[in-house]
Each structure stands twice: as C-alpha cells, then as structure tokens.
Design a protein around this motif. Structure first.
Motif, mmCIF file in Angstrom:
data_model
loop_
_atom_site.group_PDB
_atom_site.id
_atom_site.type_symbol
_atom_site.label_atom_id
_atom_site.label_comp_id
_atom_site.label_asym_id
_atom_site.label_seq_id
_atom_site.Cartn_x
_atom_site.Cartn_y
_atom_site.Cartn_z
ATOM 1 N N LYS A 29 56.853 30.498 26.534
ATOM 2 C CA LYS A 29 57.438 31.276 27.638
ATOM 3 C C LYS A 29 56.354 31.862 28.546
ATOM 4 N N LYS A 30 55.361 31.023 28.815
ATOM 5 C CA LYS A 30 54.276 31.417 29.708
ATOM 6 C C LYS A 30 53.948 30.257 30.647
ATOM 7 N N PHE A 31 53.404 30.582 31.799
ATOM 8 C CA PHE A 31 53.013 29.540 32.750
ATOM 9 C C PHE A 31 51.763 29.967 33.513
ATOM 10 N N VAL A 32 51.237 29.034 34.289
ATOM 11 C CA VAL A 32 49.943 29.240 34.937
ATOM 12 C C VAL A 32 50.120 29.256 36.453
ATOM 13 N N VAL A 33 49.458 30.189 37.132
ATOM 14 C CA VAL A 33 49.396 30.123 38.592
ATOM 15 C C VAL A 33 47.934 30.146 39.034
ATOM 16 N N GLU A 34 47.684 29.553 40.194
ATOM 17 C CA GLU A 34 46.315 29.428 40.692
ATOM 18 C C GLU A 34 46.170 30.052 42.068
ATOM 19 N N ALA B 48 52.338 37.339 41.436
ATOM 20 C CA ALA B 48 52.715 37.450 40.031
ATOM 21 C C ALA B 48 52.479 38.875 39.538
ATOM 22 N N TYR B 49 51.389 39.465 40.001
ATOM 23 C CA TYR B 49 51.109 40.860 39.653
ATOM 24 C C TYR B 49 52.221 41.776 40.161
ATOM 25 N N SER B 50 52.590 41.587 41.434
ATOM 26 C CA SER B 50 53.661 42.412 42.019
ATOM 27 C C SER B 50 54.976 42.244 41.267
ATOM 28 N N ALA B 51 55.184 41.048 40.733
ATOM 29 C CA ALA B 51 56.421 40.774 39.995
ATOM 30 C C ALA B 51 56.347 41.305 38.562
ATOM 31 N N GLY B 52 55.172 41.839 38.174
ATOM 32 C CA GLY B 52 55.017 42.430 36.846
ATOM 33 C C GLY B 52 54.960 41.428 35.706
ATOM 34 N N ILE B 53 54.518 40.198 35.997
ATOM 35 C CA ILE B 53 54.506 39.171 34.946
ATOM 36 C C ILE B 53 53.102 38.656 34.640
ATOM 37 N N LEU B 54 52.096 39.286 35.251
ATOM 38 C CA LEU B 54 50.719 38.827 35.047
ATOM 39 C C LEU B 54 50.234 39.267 33.665
ATOM 40 N N LEU B 55 49.675 38.329 32.889
ATOM 41 C CA LEU B 55 49.194 38.662 31.542
ATOM 42 C C LEU B 55 47.676 38.696 31.446
ATOM 43 N N GLU B 56 47.014 37.706 32.067
ATOM 44 C CA GLU B 56 45.573 37.563 31.849
ATOM 45 C C GLU B 56 45.017 36.658 32.940
ATOM 46 N N THR B 57 43.841 36.991 33.448
ATOM 47 C CA THR B 57 43.250 36.147 34.498
ATOM 48 C C THR B 57 41.949 35.501 34.028
ATOM 49 N N PHE B 58 41.590 34.425 34.722
ATOM 50 C CA PHE B 58 40.337 33.702 34.509
ATOM 51 C C PHE B 58 39.713 33.511 35.884
ATOM 52 N N SER B 59 38.479 33.974 36.058
ATOM 53 C CA SER B 59 37.918 33.898 37.407
ATOM 54 C C SER B 59 36.442 33.568 37.377
ATOM 55 N N VAL B 60 35.953 33.042 38.502
ATOM 56 C CA VAL B 60 34.526 32.685 38.594
ATOM 57 C C VAL B 60 33.704 33.852 39.123
ATOM 58 N N LYS B 61 34.384 34.890 39.625
ATOM 59 C CA LYS B 61 33.651 36.116 39.978
ATOM 60 C C LYS B 61 34.519 37.321 39.612
ATOM 61 N N GLU B 62 33.914 38.500 39.609
ATOM 62 C CA GLU B 62 34.653 39.701 39.196
ATOM 63 C C GLU B 62 35.930 39.885 40.027
ATOM 64 N N VAL B 63 37.022 40.161 39.368
ATOM 65 C CA VAL B 63 38.275 40.491 40.058
ATOM 66 C C VAL B 63 38.903 41.658 39.308
ATOM 67 N N SER C 184 40.985 21.734 45.977
ATOM 68 C CA SER C 184 39.957 22.734 46.271
ATOM 69 C C SER C 184 40.151 23.876 45.276
ATOM 70 N N LYS C 185 39.131 24.058 44.459
ATOM 71 C CA LYS C 185 39.247 24.928 43.281
ATOM 72 C C LYS C 185 39.370 26.394 43.680
ATOM 73 N N PRO C 186 40.294 27.098 43.050
ATOM 74 C CA PRO C 186 40.491 28.514 43.378
ATOM 75 C C PRO C 186 39.439 29.381 42.682
ATOM 76 N N ASP C 187 39.369 30.639 43.081
ATOM 77 C CA ASP C 187 38.482 31.597 42.409
ATOM 78 C C ASP C 187 39.121 32.171 41.153
ATOM 79 N N VAL C 188 40.460 32.141 41.120
ATOM 80 C CA VAL C 188 41.136 32.786 40.001
ATOM 81 C C VAL C 188 42.370 31.981 39.572
#
Lengths: 242, 242
Positions: free
Chosen positions: B26-31, B39-54, B76-80
C-alpha cells in the motif's frame, strides 16, 4: 525471405527511425494493418515488410518474426510494416486553423490532429519547434487521421502575421486571461494557438497576438492537458455561435 | 549517503514499481519536486531520497546521482524521489461522476483525472480492469490532481446498479448512438461511463446501461481519444444546461 539484420533494406528501415535521416529521405515508417491501409489510401505507400503474404499493391518483402521484432517499435509486434513517402500537403487554408507552438509530446499532437478532423478544423499548423509530424507515436495517436487532415509545418513568426493580414482572428490560449471561448464569434476566420505542455505559448509568439481565449475551469485546477484543452476549443469552434 | 544499489532501501523502492508489491505494501513512488510537494500537502509522504539536502519534514536519504539514475524512471532525472502511502479515499459520492471501464493507458486516465478536477466532477471511478491508480505515468499525467480528486476503485457490475438505485442517470458513451451531450439535462445526478481505447465500453457494462451520450463529430472521424472525449463531456456537464 529476409532473415538477416544485416540486410540492406532492414538497415535502411531502421535508420528511417532517426529524425534527421527521415527528413533527408522524405520517407517514414508505419506499423500495423490499419495504418498501412490508410497510407495506401493516401497514395503514399512505397514498400511493405510482412511476416506473411500481404497484397497492398506495392513491393512486399517477407521477413522472419525475428526481423519483425527487430524493426518494430511496438510491444505487440504487427504483421506488417511499411515505408511511406512524405505527404504532399494541401496548402489551402480554411476558415478554422489550430496552431501548435512548441508542443513536444507526439501523443498530444496526434490526439489534436484526430480531434481536428473530428471537428472539421481545416488546418493543423506545427511550428518548427514541435515534435516531428512523422513521429511514429504521433501517427498512432492520430489513429490514421494524419493521412486525412491538412497538417502544415510553418515558421510561426512569419505565419501568424500572414494570417492576421488575411483577416483571421488569431487567439492565444491562457488559463484565465482573455475571452471565454463560448463568447468568441465563430463566424469569423479563427486561428487558435496552443503552447508547450509545461510553459504554454512562447513569449516570441505571444508578442504577435492581440488576444487570448480560455476555457472556464475550477480554481482547483486551472490548466488542462494541451490535447484536452485543444479538443474542447475545437469542439466549441465546430459548434458555432450559441 | 547511499551509494550502493544493493542497499535494502534502494531495493525496496525499486520493487515498489511492481504493481503487485505496490498493492501489498500500500505504498507508491513519486518523482520530482512538484509531485513530492503535492504528496506532502496530501499528508501521504513517508520518506524521501534526494541527491542534495531537502526538507519535506520526513526522513530524507541522501543518494548519489548514480543511485538516482538507477531508481528513477524519468529521462531527465529528478533531484528527489519519495515513497508515499496509498490515499484514504473519500467515498462520498457527489452529483457528477465519471466512470472508466477498462481504460488501459495510464496517460489517458491521468489526463481524465486532471480534467475532472478542472470541471468539478465529484468522483472518478476506475473499474477493476483499468490501469493502476498509482501508476507513475498516471500520476504524472494527472499533474498532481490525483492528490486532490476523489478517485475510487469499484467493481462496476455492482457499482453501476447501485448508482442507478440512488437515482443517477448513468450514461454510456458511443460515437453516434444516443443523445447529444448538449441535450442531456445537467441538473440531474449524472454518471458517464467511458470505455476502452480500442473497443469502447465492454458488453458486460453496456448491458447495465439504458442510454448513451455522444459528441457531435464529422463523419470523417467519429471517434476521439478517450481523454479528449471525456474532457469534452465533463466540460459540458460543468457548463450546465443551455
């Protein structure tokens, strides 16, 4: 029966996937029975490649399933692939025109061409910065309407002033700034300009336009997919004045 | 800093691309920044992966560009990139509903969800035979509207009779057979059923419906792309009676 990937014709058809080579040769590739038939009806079919006997009235090359898997870009491999020549476009302009400025997704352009035919739009005009007219995804998304619809490629900085000189109302599109499309007089000669998926109509083109149209939407979501927006605008134009 | 593809978390996020695993967890990925914010505004963000501090207020894992290239599906690769939990859907039904029966292209479904929000459609209902609601292409095509629009998954053979029992006019869509959408009373409770890209509404679902609507088109091209057609129908529904 062609069995080798090294066959000259097989190498040739694969190179026709490259934009530059396609333009040099003025030839492109279509896949599947439906599109090959449409290309035949349009009089642009040059040569077919198939895994079983077919008769489209042009030279056919029998190929193995392996070769088909090698030259097809589709997930489910078709029975036939064809080389076609670029179409001679009818340059005659009608009263209703849709112009695409820097629209990049071939699926969006194909969908717009399909809707344009459905709503009797006379010409679809692609700016030089759009995806290629002969892109395979574009042709598939058009559901063959690319063969029935006038699709012209023009340098917009000259073409838009030219249209204005001919008395067209040339409208930009914007999410809210402008005239509600329902209020626009459909009796006049109209050209609608749709912009890029992310950034809308480019500033160079905007500078050429006096007015915008918009589609009334909720404040939650003001922008639509460009093909959805274009389809609604063309639907309104086809409907005429209320 | 995570540098290895063999890292447990990296393996986990990659498995979340598999439909089956996604449903189990019951989890999915957004880029990308835009969707991660939504996703944060919707209150469903669990964990992020990023190439720079966020700082999205959840646990962030710094990863190398190589790892990002490995887990991202974008050209084109995202930052997060983020892991999100499935949304709790508001099951409350409004007066205007669009139902998708066996719509397969995630881009089409995402575009329909975006247009639904733009035209104040209360609920988008996906039949069990549609592409997955959490497909990454669907989420991107929705331009984040998936986080703002009620999107329910239902077994249509039960859901459509249920709606009829509640007094909804449930319309199928057909290229020409039925009532012109402009003539349909928009004051009533309405549900529109859109069918598969190739074959339209399935015969099982058709058997549940009493009436169809259509969009007036030219005889050259009677059928539209499903997202274009749905957008026009929802636009008409939003407009109300003429």
């Amino acid at each position: 029966m062609i069995e080798s990937k090294e066959n000259k014709k097989i190498k040739y058809i694969k190179r026709l996937r490259e934009n530059k080579f396609m333009k040099e040769e003025k030839k492109f590739v279509v896949e599947g029975d439906h599109l090959v038939k449409e290309a035949y009806s349009a009089g642009i079919l040059l040569e077919t490649f198939s895994v079983k006997e077919v008769s489209y009235g042009v030279l056919n090359n029998l190929i193995t399933n392996n070769i088909m898997a090698n030259i097809s870009t589709l997930k489910s491999k078709p029975d036939v692939i064809a080389i076609c020549k670029f179409m001679d476009e009818n340059e005659k302009l009608g009263d209703k025109i849709i112009i695409l400025d820097n629209v990049q997704d071939p699926g969006n352009i194909g969908t717009i061409i399909r809707s344009a035919r459905a709503f009797n739009i006379n010409n679809v005009v692609l700016g030089l910065n759009c995806a290629s007219k002969y892109n395979d995804k574009l042709i598939r998304a058009s559901e063959g309407m690319i063969f029935k619809q006038s699709v012209l490629i023009k340098e917009l900085k000259y073409f838009i002033p030219y249209l204005k000189g001919l008395g067209y109302d040339v409208y930009g599109t914007d999410v809210s700034d402008g005239i509600d499309i329902r209020k626009v007089s459909k009796k006049r000669k109209i050209a609608l300009v749709m912009g890029n998926e992310g950034s809308g109509v480019s500033s160079d083109v905007k500078a050429l336009l006096d007015k915008n149209v918009y589609i009334k939407t909720s404040s939650d979501c003001e922008s639509l997919n460009v093909a959805a927006a274009a389809s609604i605008l063309m639907y309104e134009v086809a409907k005429g004045d209320e």
